[in-house]
Design a protein around this motif. Structure first.
Motif, PDB file in Angstrom:
ATOM      1  N   ARG A  27       4.192-140.937 -32.669  1.00 33.51           N
ATOM      2  CA  ARG A  27       4.117-140.127 -31.449  1.00 33.51           C
ATOM      3  C   ARG A  27       5.509-139.741 -30.958  1.00 33.51           C
ATOM      4  NH1 ARG A  27      -0.383-143.607 -30.478  1.00 33.51           N
ATOM      5  NH2 ARG A  27       0.844-144.992 -29.153  1.00 33.51           N
ATOM      6  N   ALA A  41       6.857-136.821 -32.909  1.00 38.13           N
ATOM      7  CA  ALA A  41       6.224-135.557 -32.482  1.00 38.13           C
ATOM      8  C   ALA A  41       6.873-135.069 -31.186  1.00 38.13           C
ATOM      9  CB  ALA A  41       4.724-135.761 -32.304  1.00 38.13           C
ATOM     10  N   ARG A  42       7.172-136.002 -30.294  1.00 38.90           N
ATOM     11  CA  ARG A  42       7.835-135.669 -29.030  1.00 38.90           C
ATOM     12  C   ARG A  42       9.240-135.119 -29.302  1.00 38.90           C
ATOM     13  NH1 ARG A  42      10.072-139.401 -25.643  1.00 38.90           N
ATOM     14  NH2 ARG A  42       9.305-141.157 -26.874  1.00 38.90           N
ATOM     15  N   ALA A  45      10.266-133.576 -32.014  1.00 44.57           N
ATOM     16  CA  ALA A  45      10.149-132.239 -32.613  1.00 44.57           C
ATOM     17  C   ALA A  45       9.878-131.184 -31.545  1.00 44.57           C
ATOM     18  CB  ALA A  45       9.049-132.236 -33.666  1.00 44.57           C
ATOM     19  N   ALA A  46       9.094-131.565 -30.529  1.00 48.30           N
ATOM     20  CA  ALA A  46       8.773-130.608 -29.458  1.00 48.30           C
ATOM     21  C   ALA A  46       9.956-130.408 -28.510  1.00 48.30           C
ATOM     22  CB  ALA A  46       7.552-131.109 -28.680  1.00 48.30           C
ATOM     23  N   GLY A  47      10.852-131.401 -28.423  1.00 47.63           N
ATOM     24  CA  GLY A  47      11.891-131.351 -27.384  1.00 47.63           C
ATOM     25  C   GLY A  47      13.301-131.115 -27.877  1.00 47.63           C
ATOM     26  N   TRP A  48      13.521-131.107 -29.174  1.00 49.82           N
ATOM     27  CA  TRP A  48      14.884-130.973 -29.704  1.00 49.82           C
ATOM     28  C   TRP A  48      15.116-129.521 -30.120  1.00 49.82           C
ATOM     29  CZ3 TRP A  48      18.961-133.913 -29.214  1.00 49.82           C
ATOM     30  CH2 TRP A  48      20.066-133.738 -30.053  1.00 49.82           C
ATOM     31  N   GLU A  83       0.494-135.868 -38.375  1.00 52.09           N
ATOM     32  CA  GLU A  83      -0.264-134.723 -37.854  1.00 52.09           C
ATOM     33  C   GLU A  83      -1.199-135.176 -36.723  1.00 52.09           C
ATOM     34  OE1 GLU A  83       0.234-135.341 -41.041  1.00 52.09           O
ATOM     35  OE2 GLU A  83       0.698-133.480 -42.117  1.00 52.09           O
ATOM     36  N   GLY A 102       0.276-135.255 -33.502  1.00 48.07           N
ATOM     37  CA  GLY A 102       0.629-133.967 -32.899  1.00 48.07           C
ATOM     38  C   GLY A 102       1.813-133.273 -33.547  1.00 48.07           C
ATOM     39  N   HIS A 103       2.298-133.846 -34.656  1.00 48.47           N
ATOM     40  CA  HIS A 103       3.452-133.235 -35.335  1.00 48.47           C
ATOM     41  C   HIS A 103       2.962-132.068 -36.190  1.00 48.47           C
ATOM     42  CE1 HIS A 103       7.716-134.640 -36.200  1.00 48.47           C
ATOM     43  NE2 HIS A 103       7.641-133.383 -36.572  1.00 48.47           N
ATOM     44  N   ARG A 104       3.569-130.919 -36.012  1.00 45.23           N
ATOM     45  CA  ARG A 104       3.171-129.751 -36.806  1.00 45.23           C
ATOM     46  C   ARG A 104       4.135-129.549 -37.958  1.00 45.23           C
ATOM     47  NH1 ARG A 104       2.020-124.954 -32.717  1.00 45.23           N
ATOM     48  NH2 ARG A 104       2.826-126.223 -31.034  1.00 45.23           N
ATOM     49  N   ASP A 105       3.701-128.939 -39.030  1.00 48.16           N
ATOM     50  CA  ASP A 105       4.556-128.565 -40.156  1.00 48.16           C
ATOM     51  C   ASP A 105       5.287-129.775 -40.756  1.00 48.16           C
ATOM     52  OD1 ASP A 105       5.563-126.852 -41.997  1.00 48.16           O
ATOM     53  OD2 ASP A 105       7.283-126.228 -40.803  1.00 48.16           O
TER      54      ASP A 105
END
Ligand code: BJW
Length: 241
Positions: free
Chosen positions: A72, A75-76, A78-81, A97, A100-103
């Motif tokens: 988790r 995933a956070r 990847a969304a915030g960097w 995945e 919540g991790h994409r690609d």
């Protein structure tokens, strides 16, 4: 660190606390099975039934597993960097995945895909695989295998991986023993191009000495703490004090 793209490589250790076994730890998968029997094309040719049942059991375990705080946290990140995160995993489960991790780049393939040993076609798969299954493209029966990368086979995404390693500001390996190539060589490749390198693992890996920095600890504790520090959470007033 200087802001820039981060490349992360994960191994079996990140899924250990989700209940999925590692390979080379005491009691790991290779203490119960000979890798030549279940993780080589020769093993599959000699006894496809054994190989299919080995992966059927692992597919069922993976389907029942839940992501842990390390999945988790990545995933956070990847969304915030903003400069970008590339996640390369050697794992064949889908826990990144599910978190919540994409690609996610699955360089050793995926349990939830099938491959035809006759024509090479790959397609999504759920449930058990049997010798009676057939390929939807070439119609060969008895040649369906998991879409995973065995010893002697070429991993997925190698060209794209070489390109991101050449641009990385930071390379991080999490929960991998550094015994299987080419993945074990990524740290040297990233360092050669100027990346800062970090290993997060329960214990030093086979290639630990090649990393600039090391964090020893469980992935579920160490990874969220590292992500918080990068994203600016958890300072003196933050959750980790
Ligand atoms: C925790 C933790 C917690 C625990 N928190 N941490 C020299 C150079 C180059 C290649 C070779 C070479 N010599 C031989 C080769 C070829 C071979 C190879 O590397 N052999 C080695 C045995 C030496 N490699 C290959 O054949 C690869 N293909 C290839 O090289 O193609 C040629 C080519 C390459 C490049 C360009 C052109 C051509 C293919 C390798 C395929 C690996 N397949 C497997 C099985 C299939 C998938 C599956 O069934 O799941 O992949 S083997 C197995 O090992 C699996 C894994 O993905 C892989 C790596 O294991 P991993 O993830 O590191 O797990 P462990 O168990 O080893 O380590 C767990 C770690 O976690 C430990 O360090 C623990 O401390 C830690 N840990 N709990 C944090 N809670």
């Amino acid at each position: 660190m200087q802001p820039g793209p981060i490349v992360i490589l994960t191994g079996a250790g990140i899924s250990a606390e989700s209940g999925l076994g590692t390979f080379r730890d005491a009691g790991g998968i290779w203490s119960k099975y000979d890798l030549a029997d279940v993780a080589t094309p020769q093993g599959y040719a000699a006894d496809p039934g054994l190989v299919l049942s080995f992966y059927n059991a692992r597919r069922a375990n993976a389907a029942a597993a839940r992501p842990n705080p390390a999945h988790r946290a990545l995933a956070r990140l990847a969304a915030g960097w903003a400069p970008g995160v590339t996640l390369i995993t050697q794992n064949i489960d889908a826990l990144h995945e599910t978190a919540g991790h994409r690609d996610v780049w699955h360089m050793h393939g995926r349990l939830d895909r099938a491959q035809c040993a006759a024509c090479g076609h790959t397609w999504p798969w759920t449930g058990d695989m049997t010798r009676a299954d057939g390929c939807p493209t070439c119609a060969a029966v008895g040649r369906v295998r998991p879409d995973v990368v065995w010893f002697g086979e070429v991993p997925y995404h190698l060209d794209e991986i070489a390109a991101v390693l050449a641009r990385a500001a930071m390379f991080v390996a999490i929960g991998t023993s550094g015994t299987v190539y080419p993945a074990a060589g990524f740290v040297a490749e990233a360092a050669r191009h100027g990346a800062r390198t970090l290993e997060i693992n329960l214990e030093p890996s086979e290639v630990s000495r090649l990393f600039d920095d090391r964090i020893l600890g469980t992935a579920s504790e160490a990874v969220p703490r590292w992500v918080d520090s990068l994203l600016g959470v958890g300072g003196p007033q933050g959750p980790h004090g």
